[in-house]
Design a protein around this motif. Structure first.
Motif, PDB file in Angstrom:
ATOM      1  N   MET A   1       0.719  -1.140  -0.054  1.00 46.46           N
ATOM      2  CA  MET A   1       0.030  -0.596   0.279  1.00 46.46           C
ATOM      3  C   MET A   1       0.827   1.671   0.021  1.00 46.46           C
ATOM      4  SD  MET A   1      -3.201   0.971   2.654  1.00 46.46           S
ATOM      5  CE  MET A   1      -4.064   2.161   2.423  1.00 46.46           C
ATOM      6  N   SER A   2       0.543   1.960  -0.957  1.00 46.36           N
ATOM      7  CA  SER A   2       1.093   3.845  -0.832  1.00 46.36           C
ATOM      8  C   SER A   2       0.815   4.582  -0.236  1.00 46.36           C
ATOM      9  CB  SER A   2       2.273   3.927  -2.659  1.00 46.36           C
ATOM     10  OG  SER A   2       2.279   4.739  -2.496  1.00 46.36           O
ATOM     11  N   VAL A   3       1.570   5.438   0.758  1.00 49.53           N
ATOM     12  CA  VAL A   3       0.770   6.542   1.425  1.00 49.53           C
ATOM     13  C   VAL A   3       1.552   7.429   0.573  1.00 49.53           C
ATOM     14  CG1 VAL A   3       0.917   7.662   3.226  1.00 49.53           C
ATOM     15  CG2 VAL A   3       0.640   5.255   3.495  1.00 49.53           C
ATOM     16  N   ASP A   4       0.692   9.122   0.266  1.00 52.00           N
ATOM     17  CA  ASP A   4       1.202   9.677  -0.555  1.00 52.00           C
ATOM     18  C   ASP A   4       1.083  10.819   0.572  1.00 52.00           C
ATOM     19  OD1 ASP A   4      -1.703  10.006  -0.051  1.00 52.00           O
ATOM     20  OD2 ASP A   4      -1.711  10.684  -1.992  1.00 52.00           O
ATOM     21  N   THR A   7      -2.641  12.075   2.477  1.00 53.39           N
ATOM     22  CA  THR A   7      -2.516  11.200   2.824  1.00 53.39           C
ATOM     23  C   THR A   7      -1.510  12.173   4.339  1.00 53.39           C
ATOM     24  OG1 THR A   7      -3.002   9.723   1.802  1.00 53.39           O
ATOM     25  CG2 THR A   7      -2.952   9.082   3.796  1.00 53.39           C
ATOM     26  N   ALA A  28       6.166   9.250   4.415  1.00 51.90           N
ATOM     27  CA  ALA A  28       5.097   8.802   3.122  1.00 51.90           C
ATOM     28  C   ALA A  28       5.960   8.293   3.270  1.00 51.90           C
ATOM     29  CB  ALA A  28       4.514   9.976   2.069  1.00 51.90           C
ATOM     30  N   SER A  29       6.767   7.552   2.789  1.00 52.04           N
ATOM     31  CA  SER A  29       7.434   7.239   2.838  1.00 52.04           C
ATOM     32  C   SER A  29       7.643   5.776   3.594  1.00 52.04           C
ATOM     33  CB  SER A  29       9.259   7.194   1.605  1.00 52.04           C
ATOM     34  OG  SER A  29      10.235   6.563   1.962  1.00 52.04           O
ATOM     35  N   SER A  32       3.804   4.573   4.240  1.00 53.09           N
ATOM     36  CA  SER A  32       4.182   2.785   2.940  1.00 53.09           C
ATOM     37  C   SER A  32       4.928   2.389   3.563  1.00 53.09           C
ATOM     38  CB  SER A  32       4.673   3.367   1.842  1.00 53.09           C
ATOM     39  OG  SER A  32       4.186   4.667   1.942  1.00 53.09           O
ATOM     40  N   ASN A  33       5.840   2.041   3.593  1.00 52.91           N
ATOM     41  CA  ASN A  33       7.053   1.008   4.392  1.00 52.91           C
ATOM     42  C   ASN A  33       6.751  -0.116   5.899  1.00 52.91           C
ATOM     43  OD1 ASN A  33       8.881   1.522   2.389  1.00 52.91           O
ATOM     44  ND2 ASN A  33      10.734   2.533   3.971  1.00 52.91           N
ATOM     45  N   LEU A  35       3.455   0.623   6.489  1.00 52.91           N
ATOM     46  CA  LEU A  35       2.044  -0.833   5.319  1.00 52.91           C
ATOM     47  C   LEU A  35       2.761  -2.075   4.745  1.00 52.91           C
ATOM     48  CD1 LEU A  35      -0.401   1.644   5.264  1.00 52.91           C
ATOM     49  CD2 LEU A  35      -0.241   0.307   7.046  1.00 52.91           C
ATOM     50  N   ASP A  36       3.522  -2.323   3.669  1.00 53.18           N
ATOM     51  CA  ASP A  36       3.962  -3.514   3.588  1.00 53.18           C
ATOM     52  C   ASP A  36       4.405  -4.449   3.961  1.00 53.18           C
ATOM     53  OD1 ASP A  36       3.600  -1.640   0.653  1.00 53.18           O
ATOM     54  OD2 ASP A  36       5.800  -0.815   1.045  1.00 53.18           O
ATOM     55  N   GLU A  39       1.274  -6.110   5.277  1.00 52.04           N
ATOM     56  CA  GLU A  39       1.359  -6.768   4.312  1.00 52.04           C
ATOM     57  C   GLU A  39       1.464  -7.851   4.198  1.00 52.04           C
ATOM     58  OE1 GLU A  39       0.777  -4.247   0.583  1.00 52.04           O
ATOM     59  OE2 GLU A  39      -1.548  -2.849   1.718  1.00 52.04           O
TER      60      GLU A  39
END
Length: 95
Positions: A1-4, A7, A28-29, A32-33, A35-36, A39
């Motif tokens: 999942m990517s967070v911008d 967000t 954001a980076s 994203s890490n 949330l990855d 997952e």
């Protein structure tokens, strides 16, 4: 999942956190890490694995439920700055 970046700004606003603009992209980076990684945990096969509350099995020691240290009201109230009618006395806080 990517967070911008938008967000991140929205999350910071909802959390009432002041986020400097130079920290938005790195955050954001990082999110994203994270949330990855979460997952990836969903891909682990957990069939047949019982849920754990602790890593090692602990048993609570049972004891009889009885009063063992009663009738010490005077000793307890001796620690109070002010006591009235057998209770701690505190200033009134509601008008």
């Amino acid at each position: 999942m990517s967070v911008d970046a938008d967000t991140v700004r929205k999350i910071a606003h909802l959390a009432r956190i002041k986020m400097p603009e130079e920290r938005v992209e790195p955050m954001a980076s990082e999110l994203s890490n994270i949330l990855d990684w979460v997952e990836q945990l969903g891909e682990v096969d957990t069939d047949g694995v019982e849920p754990l509350s602790t890593v090692i099995a602990n048993q609570l020691r049972w004891r009889e439920d009885k009063v063992t240290d009663g009738d010490v009201q005077d000793k307890v109230l001796a620690n109070a700055p002010k006591a009235m009618h057998g209770f701690f006395a505190v200033p009134k806080v509601i008008e």
